[in-house]
Design a protein around this motif. Structure first.
Motif, PDB file in Angstrom:
ATOM      1  N   PRO A 154      42.374  41.288  52.316  1.00 52.63           N
ATOM      2  CA  PRO A 154      43.592  40.803  51.516  1.00 52.63           C
ATOM      3  C   PRO A 154      43.206  39.379  51.850  1.00 52.63           C
ATOM      4  O   PRO A 154      43.724  38.998  52.838  1.00 52.63           O
ATOM      5  N   MET A 155      43.902  38.449  50.162  1.00 55.36           N
ATOM      6  CA  MET A 155      44.357  37.290  50.743  1.00 55.36           C
ATOM      7  C   MET A 155      45.076  36.646  49.554  1.00 55.36           C
ATOM      8  O   MET A 155      44.823  37.538  47.965  1.00 55.36           O
ATOM      9  N   GLY A 156      44.981  34.973  49.199  1.00 54.53           N
ATOM     10  CA  GLY A 156      45.860  34.653  48.155  1.00 54.53           C
ATOM     11  C   GLY A 156      45.974  35.347  47.176  1.00 54.53           C
ATOM     12  O   GLY A 156      46.617  35.613  45.891  1.00 54.53           O
ATOM     13  N   PHE A 157      47.340  36.028  48.166  1.00 53.04           N
ATOM     14  CA  PHE A 157      48.311  36.790  46.865  1.00 53.04           C
ATOM     15  C   PHE A 157      47.704  38.576  46.703  1.00 53.04           C
ATOM     16  O   PHE A 157      48.223  39.010  45.851  1.00 53.04           O
ATOM     17  N   CYS A 158      46.092  38.577  47.030  1.00 48.52           N
ATOM     18  CA  CYS A 158      45.873  39.634  46.262  1.00 48.52           C
ATOM     19  C   CYS A 158      45.318  40.953  47.541  1.00 48.52           C
ATOM     20  O   CYS A 158      45.417  40.773  48.562  1.00 48.52           O
ATOM     21  N   LEU A 159      45.623  41.743  47.009  1.00 52.99           N
ATOM     22  CA  LEU A 159      44.693  43.649  48.144  1.00 52.99           C
ATOM     23  C   LEU A 159      43.917  44.383  47.415  1.00 52.99           C
ATOM     24  O   LEU A 159      42.292  44.559  48.513  1.00 52.99           O
ATOM     25  N   PHE A 160      44.152  44.279  46.265  1.00 50.40           N
ATOM     26  CA  PHE A 160      42.210  45.316  45.450  1.00 50.40           C
ATOM     27  C   PHE A 160      41.434  44.552  44.533  1.00 50.40           C
ATOM     28  O   PHE A 160      42.136  43.509  43.879  1.00 50.40           O
ATOM     29  N   GLY A 161      40.037  43.933  44.600  1.00 49.84           N
ATOM     30  CA  GLY A 161      39.516  43.619  43.528  1.00 49.84           C
ATOM     31  C   GLY A 161      39.802  43.657  42.313  1.00 49.84           C
ATOM     32  O   GLY A 161      38.631  44.217  41.675  1.00 49.84           O
ATOM     33  N   ASN A 162      40.897  44.013  41.928  1.00 52.89           N
ATOM     34  CA  ASN A 162      41.171  44.993  39.907  1.00 52.89           C
ATOM     35  C   ASN A 162      39.523  44.046  39.206  1.00 52.89           C
ATOM     36  O   ASN A 162      39.444  45.215  38.459  1.00 52.89           O
ATOM     37  N   VAL A 163      39.234  43.270  39.325  1.00 49.89           N
ATOM     38  CA  VAL A 163      38.413  42.886  37.509  1.00 49.89           C
ATOM     39  C   VAL A 163      36.991  43.288  37.669  1.00 49.89           C
ATOM     40  O   VAL A 163      36.340  43.663  37.244  1.00 49.89           O
ATOM     41  N   ALA A 164      36.749  43.207  39.124  1.00 45.92           N
ATOM     42  CA  ALA A 164      35.011  42.924  39.746  1.00 45.92           C
ATOM     43  C   ALA A 164      35.571  44.812  40.057  1.00 45.92           C
ATOM     44  O   ALA A 164      34.434  45.953  39.161  1.00 45.92           O
ATOM     45  N   ILE A 165      36.198  45.533  40.004  1.00 45.20           N
ATOM     46  CA  ILE A 165      36.539  47.358  40.154  1.00 45.20           C
ATOM     47  C   ILE A 165      36.369  47.688  38.620  1.00 45.20           C
ATOM     48  O   ILE A 165      35.805  48.670  38.154  1.00 45.20           O
ATOM     49  N   ALA A 166      36.416  46.920  37.916  1.00 43.63           N
ATOM     50  CA  ALA A 166      37.143  46.989  36.341  1.00 43.63           C
ATOM     51  C   ALA A 166      35.400  47.118  36.093  1.00 43.63           C
ATOM     52  O   ALA A 166      35.287  47.970  35.093  1.00 43.63           O
ATOM     53  N   ALA A 167      34.735  45.981  36.460  1.00 42.57           N
ATOM     54  CA  ALA A 167      33.181  45.591  35.435  1.00 42.57           C
ATOM     55  C   ALA A 167      32.198  47.441  36.418  1.00 42.57           C
ATOM     56  O   ALA A 167      31.473  47.536  35.874  1.00 42.57           O
ATOM     57  N   LYS A 168      32.217  47.547  37.746  1.00 40.48           N
ATOM     58  CA  LYS A 168      31.761  48.737  38.037  1.00 40.48           C
ATOM     59  C   LYS A 168      31.938  49.708  37.159  1.00 40.48           C
ATOM     60  O   LYS A 168      31.502  50.792  37.612  1.00 40.48           O
ATOM     61  N   HIS A 169      33.470  49.722  37.449  1.00 43.91           N
ATOM     62  CA  HIS A 169      33.644  50.982  36.326  1.00 43.91           C
ATOM     63  C   HIS A 169      33.206  51.419  34.627  1.00 43.91           C
ATOM     64  O   HIS A 169      32.248  52.375  34.869  1.00 43.91           O
TER      65      HIS A 169
END
Length: 313
Positions: free
Chosen positions: A131-146
């Protein structure tokens, strides 16, 4: 058709320390701007909780376990110098995941034309186990894989116009040849990645560093010369946008000189690509933007383009 706006009050419970740029007021400013809009053609959706199965498409179980273990029961903790968690952060992060998978479902199922997720914390800096740069999970990458794994798409494009390089999205999709990731960003600037020679295992990463103090004219040149031809060659079946508005000339964390008209232009161009290749299917998510007035105005301008496209095609 309509545009879905996904958000949730849990995102207001992700509380960062006083003076932190990624703060609750960001979302409050966006809400105020959106409340003043004509809501014709806008469908408000309460973001559900994402699942571990969603997250596991890009992050290992060890990352999920570490985030859960770090979550405080009260107060806040620092994961690094920039990234913090309060007692409400875990739910907010899971809502961010759920917002994006639900937005993809709604768009691909034909329930809405396009969607925007007004969520925080953002996601594009979260690497596989960092986790870094204010971010915990890679939301847009998760959306792409979904979209790829659940809906069976063969080509998904992600365009990131946040002023900071989307190092997390790049890391999470480095080996994913079905996803084209394009990032325009100021360089030099945090996080220091995003050189043009970082191209992924199958040439599926396209980084476009921009010099400090460049503005809308430079944006248009690189889109017309590089971004749009790459997207048209790829022929995406879905376009995802990491919509960071910190390239705005008034943003305190960077030195690009874009304004609302530039974000409108970029959004229109990406919608044109979607119209050409995937029946206008676009899902966008909030990333950065730290001057509250600029963030609110730019987000509204971005969403107004999506609504116009959703309503009129």
């Amino acid at each position: 058709m309509t545009t879905a706006l996904l958000t949730h009050p849990d995102c207001l419970n992700h509380v960062t320390p006083p003076g932190h740029p990624e703060r609750v007021d960001r979302l409050m400013a966006i809400y105020s701007a959106l409340d003043a809009m004509d809501h014709t053609g806008l469908q408000r959706v309460e973001a559900p909780m994402g699942t571990d199965a969603d997250i596991l498409r890009v992050h290992p179980q060890a990352h999920i376990d570490a985030i859960k273990a770090a979550a405080p029961n009260s107060g806040s903790i620092a994961l690094d110098a920039d990234t913090h968690m309060s007692e409400g952060s875990l739910n907010a992060a899971y809502r961010g995941v759920g917002a994006m998978t639900t937005a993809v479902d709604m768009v691909l199922n034909g329930d809405v034309q396009n969607a925007f997720a007004a969520m925080r914390p953002p996601g594009h800096h979260a690497e596989k186990q960092t986790p870094m740069g204010f971010c915990l999970f890679g939301n847009v990458a998760i959306a792409a894989k979904h979209a790829l794994d659940v809906h069976g798409l063969e080509r998904v494009a992600i365009v990131d116009f946040d002023v900071h390089h989307g190092n997390g999205t790049q890391d999470l999709l480095w080996d994913e040849g079905r996803a084209l990731f394009i990032s325009s960003h100021q360089m030099p600037l945090y996080p220091g990645s995003g050189a043009a020679d970082e191209t992924g295992t199958s040439g599926n990463i396209l980084n476009i560093p921009l010099p400090p103090n460049s503005g809308g004219a430079e944006l248009r040149k690189v889109y017309e010369r590089i971004v749009l031809p790459a997207l048209n060659d790829f022929k995406p079946q879905l376009v995802l946008i990491s919509a960071g508005f910190d390239a705005h000339r008034n943003d305190p964390l960077a030195n690009l000189n874009w304004d609302e008209a530039d974000f409108v232009w970029a959004t229109e161009q990406l919608c044109d690509v979607a119209d050409t290749h995937c029946e206008g299917r676009v899902v966008s998510t909030l990333e950065g933007g730290y001057d509250l007035d600029a963030l609110a105005a730019s987000t509204r301008a971005h969403l107004e383009v999506l609504i116009e496209r959703g309503t009129h095609g």
